[in-house]
Design a protein around this motif. Sequence first.
Motif, PDB file in Angstrom:
ATOM      1  N   VAL A 226       3.354 -10.736 -16.676  1.00 46.98           N
ATOM      2  CA  VAL A 226       3.552 -10.847 -15.232  1.00 46.98           C
ATOM      3  C   VAL A 226       3.541  -9.466 -14.603  1.00 46.98           C
ATOM      4  O   VAL A 226       3.846  -8.462 -15.250  1.00 46.98           O
ATOM      5  CB  VAL A 226       4.881 -11.564 -14.901  1.00 46.98           C
ATOM      6  CG1 VAL A 226       4.953 -12.932 -15.562  1.00 46.98           C
ATOM      7  CG2 VAL A 226       6.087 -10.715 -15.301  1.00 46.98           C
ATOM      8  N   ALA A 227       3.193  -9.421 -13.316  1.00 43.54           N
ATOM      9  CA  ALA A 227       3.337  -8.199 -12.521  1.00 43.54           C
ATOM     10  C   ALA A 227       4.605  -8.374 -11.692  1.00 43.54           C
ATOM     11  O   ALA A 227       4.648  -9.221 -10.794  1.00 43.54           O
ATOM     12  CB  ALA A 227       2.126  -7.998 -11.623  1.00 43.54           C
ATOM     13  N   ALA A 228       5.634  -7.601 -11.995  1.00 44.93           N
ATOM     14  CA  ALA A 228       6.942  -7.819 -11.380  1.00 44.93           C
ATOM     15  C   ALA A 228       7.479  -6.548 -10.750  1.00 44.93           C
ATOM     16  O   ALA A 228       7.114  -5.426 -11.134  1.00 44.93           O
ATOM     17  CB  ALA A 228       7.930  -8.323 -12.433  1.00 44.93           C
ATOM     18  N   ILE A 229       8.373  -6.732  -9.766  1.00 43.34           N
ATOM     19  CA  ILE A 229       9.112  -5.621  -9.178  1.00 43.34           C
ATOM     20  C   ILE A 229      10.604  -5.849  -9.428  1.00 43.34           C
ATOM     21  O   ILE A 229      11.069  -6.982  -9.508  1.00 43.34           O
ATOM     22  CB  ILE A 229       8.846  -5.469  -7.669  1.00 43.34           C
ATOM     23  CG1 ILE A 229       9.104  -6.797  -6.910  1.00 43.34           C
ATOM     24  CG2 ILE A 229       7.438  -4.971  -7.419  1.00 43.34           C
ATOM     25  CD1 ILE A 229       9.003  -6.669  -5.405  1.00 43.34           C
ATOM     26  N   ASP A 230      11.350  -4.755  -9.538  1.00 42.59           N
ATOM     27  CA  ASP A 230      12.790  -4.815  -9.772  1.00 42.59           C
ATOM     28  C   ASP A 230      13.590  -4.507  -8.508  1.00 42.59           C
ATOM     29  O   ASP A 230      14.820  -4.429  -8.544  1.00 42.59           O
ATOM     30  CB  ASP A 230      13.188  -3.843 -10.878  1.00 42.59           C
ATOM     31  CG  ASP A 230      12.632  -4.277 -12.234  1.00 42.59           C
ATOM     32  OD1 ASP A 230      12.758  -5.474 -12.563  1.00 42.59           O
ATOM     33  OD2 ASP A 230      12.060  -3.430 -12.933  1.00 42.59           O
ATOM     34  N   GLY A 231      12.906  -4.310  -7.398  1.00 39.28           N
ATOM     35  CA  GLY A 231      13.558  -4.031  -6.129  1.00 39.28           C
ATOM     36  C   GLY A 231      12.507  -3.968  -5.036  1.00 39.28           C
ATOM     37  O   GLY A 231      11.301  -4.056  -5.312  1.00 39.28           O
ATOM     38  N   PHE A 232      12.949  -3.822  -3.801  1.00 38.25           N
ATOM     39  CA  PHE A 232      12.033  -3.847  -2.662  1.00 38.25           C
ATOM     40  C   PHE A 232      11.800  -2.444  -2.110  1.00 38.25           C
ATOM     41  O   PHE A 232      12.717  -1.628  -2.038  1.00 38.25           O
ATOM     42  CB  PHE A 232      12.590  -4.751  -1.560  1.00 38.25           C
ATOM     43  CG  PHE A 232      12.757  -6.183  -2.002  1.00 38.25           C
ATOM     44  CD1 PHE A 232      11.679  -7.052  -2.001  1.00 38.25           C
ATOM     45  CD2 PHE A 232      13.991  -6.642  -2.443  1.00 38.25           C
ATOM     46  CE1 PHE A 232      11.825  -8.366  -2.417  1.00 38.25           C
ATOM     47  CE2 PHE A 232      14.156  -7.948  -2.861  1.00 38.25           C
ATOM     48  CZ  PHE A 232      13.065  -8.816  -2.856  1.00 38.25           C
ATOM     49  N   GLY A 233      10.567  -2.170  -1.740  1.00 39.85           N
ATOM     50  CA  GLY A 233      10.235  -0.885  -1.153  1.00 39.85           C
ATOM     51  C   GLY A 233       9.401  -0.016  -2.070  1.00 39.85           C
ATOM     52  O   GLY A 233       9.095  -0.370  -3.215  1.00 39.85           O
ATOM     53  N   GLU A 234       9.039   1.147  -1.565  1.00 41.34           N
ATOM     54  CA  GLU A 234       8.110   2.031  -2.258  1.00 41.34           C
ATOM     55  C   GLU A 234       8.680   2.602  -3.557  1.00 41.34           C
ATOM     56  O   GLU A 234       7.922   3.072  -4.414  1.00 41.34           O
ATOM     57  CB  GLU A 234       7.705   3.175  -1.330  1.00 41.34           C
ATOM     58  CG  GLU A 234       6.922   2.718  -0.093  1.00 41.34           C
ATOM     59  CD  GLU A 234       6.541   3.879   0.797  1.00 41.34           C
ATOM     60  OE1 GLU A 234       6.941   5.027   0.463  1.00 41.34           O
ATOM     61  OE2 GLU A 234       5.862   3.654   1.814  1.00 41.34           O
ATOM     62  N   ASP A 235       9.994   2.591  -3.705  1.00 37.08           N
ATOM     63  CA  ASP A 235      10.593   3.183  -4.902  1.00 37.08           C
ATOM     64  C   ASP A 235      10.437   2.304  -6.142  1.00 37.08           C
ATOM     65  O   ASP A 235      10.744   2.749  -7.261  1.00 37.08           O
ATOM     66  CB  ASP A 235      12.088   3.452  -4.672  1.00 37.08           C
ATOM     67  CG  ASP A 235      12.336   4.541  -3.639  1.00 37.08           C
ATOM     68  OD1 ASP A 235      11.416   5.354  -3.421  1.00 37.08           O
ATOM     69  OD2 ASP A 235      13.426   4.553  -3.034  1.00 37.08           O
ATOM     70  N   PHE A 236       9.967   1.076  -5.959  1.00 33.91           N
ATOM     71  CA  PHE A 236       9.887   0.140  -7.077  1.00 33.91           C
ATOM     72  C   PHE A 236       8.423  -0.214  -7.339  1.00 33.91           C
ATOM     73  O   PHE A 236       7.773  -0.866  -6.524  1.00 33.91           O
ATOM     74  CB  PHE A 236      10.701  -1.124  -6.790  1.00 33.91           C
ATOM     75  CG  PHE A 236      12.170  -0.842  -6.652  1.00 33.91           C
ATOM     76  CD1 PHE A 236      12.993  -0.795  -7.766  1.00 33.91           C
ATOM     77  CD2 PHE A 236      12.721  -0.591  -5.403  1.00 33.91           C
ATOM     78  CE1 PHE A 236      14.345  -0.529  -7.634  1.00 33.91           C
ATOM     79  CE2 PHE A 236      14.074  -0.320  -5.262  1.00 33.91           C
ATOM     80  CZ  PHE A 236      14.887  -0.281  -6.382  1.00 33.91           C
ATOM     81  N   ALA A 237       7.926   0.234  -8.482  1.00 36.16           N
ATOM     82  CA  ALA A 237       6.524   0.008  -8.830  1.00 36.16           C
ATOM     83  C   ALA A 237       6.324  -1.399  -9.377  1.00 36.16           C
ATOM     84  O   ALA A 237       7.243  -2.004  -9.945  1.00 36.16           O
ATOM     85  CB  ALA A 237       6.082   1.028  -9.873  1.00 36.16           C
ATOM     86  N   LEU A 238       5.123  -1.896  -9.207  1.00 35.58           N
ATOM     87  CA  LEU A 238       4.724  -3.134  -9.872  1.00 35.58           C
ATOM     88  C   LEU A 238       4.508  -2.824 -11.338  1.00 35.58           C
ATOM     89  O   LEU A 238       3.752  -1.913 -11.682  1.00 35.58           O
ATOM     90  CB  LEU A 238       3.444  -3.673  -9.252  1.00 35.58           C
ATOM     91  CG  LEU A 238       3.589  -4.369  -7.904  1.00 35.58           C
ATOM     92  CD1 LEU A 238       2.287  -4.297  -7.125  1.00 35.58           C
ATOM     93  CD2 LEU A 238       4.009  -5.819  -8.098  1.00 35.58           C
ATOM     94  N   GLN A 239       5.162  -3.560 -12.212  1.00 35.49           N
ATOM     95  CA  GLN A 239       5.059  -3.314 -13.641  1.00 35.49           C
ATOM     96  C   GLN A 239       4.624  -4.579 -14.358  1.00 35.49           C
ATOM     97  O   GLN A 239       5.171  -5.654 -14.112  1.00 35.49           O
ATOM     98  CB  GLN A 239       6.402  -2.841 -14.201  1.00 35.49           C
ATOM     99  CG  GLN A 239       6.871  -1.513 -13.635  1.00 35.49           C
ATOM    100  CD  GLN A 239       8.189  -1.075 -14.240  1.00 35.49           C
ATOM    101  OE1 GLN A 239       8.941  -1.874 -14.778  1.00 35.49           O
ATOM    102  NE2 GLN A 239       8.474   0.220 -14.149  1.00 35.49           N
TER     103      GLN A 239
END
Length: 346
Positions: free
Chosen positions: A12-25
């Motif tokens: 999956v492509a996931a984020i751990d938070g909202f905004g520019e500081d959190f990359a899609l991983q």
Amino acid sequence: MNIPYGEPTAAVAAIDGFGEDFALQVRPMPYRKPRKGEIVVKVEAAAVNPIDVRRRSGYGRRIFSLLGATRLPLVLGNDFAGTVCAVGAGVTGLREGDAVFGAKPPSSEGTHATHVIVRPDHVAHSPSSIPADALATLPYNFQTVARAFADAGISRDTVNGRAVLVYGATGGLGQIAVRLLRLLGANVTAVGSKNGLQACLDAGATEVVDRHAQSLASLPRHFAATLNFANWDDEAELLHLLSSDAVGHATTVHPLLGNFDRLGLVAGGVASLAGKRAKRALVPHGARYGWTTFRSNKAVLKSLATCATSLRPICVKTFPLSHVEQAYQHVTRREPGRAVLLPQQS
């Protein structure tokens, strides 16, 4: 992440938070077996839409949290095309190996993944005449446009032979709207960015207008219906273009979710009601006025399967799941072509 032995996993492509500081991983994530009334789809293609980019920044969090659609890690994405790989109890009309496509409502387990769990109501059998990457660009936008038509009172009976204006005609929603309006017999004025206007003519627009070179105020006030897919700040000007016997107007760029984010549920609701009432006052007597949001509709999705080939985008830009960040940047920068992830490619 520790994956229990024997647990099925998806990439999956996931984020751990909202905004520019959190990359899609891209990461492995376990997924459960389908429950009663669910299916698992092996995703061959999944579109990246502007709403995905906005949700990544936190847009709509107050409302989406009520739907369980903000849990972290968060996997975004609505559109998909793929193959059924597991069927839960009680599901009829679908079986393993069926090619399907659809749009999953907002959730925390979206379609930017190799596998997704969905309800049968959110899928239809894929037409064989269009490849998966192009097909995956259509369900969310098509169902949104169909709802906008209903909100504005647009049908063959109400717009056949009449003028209809599509604002934001060069975007994904606008291109579909132009083609459908021509099928309904409307004379379409397509307003959008210069580079996409030829595509609007090819789609059947009667007239095209470069939104950056000609003002809305310069257009005649003779439209049976107007659609705003571009800019809320221009809403009042669009409403002034409706004829006295107009059928209605609908917009997808209203401030509803933004009001809730900014003011909270109560104050945001009050502000939205007041704002909508103020704009409705500008609509001619008897005409409809709607703030359109996406809503899954099985009948509409099924109808898309019969006309998908004629609605396929002119240009699709594909990315493997490992390049998901580039796909999101493609959408953020409004680069040419619909961005589509191919999760089965490395």
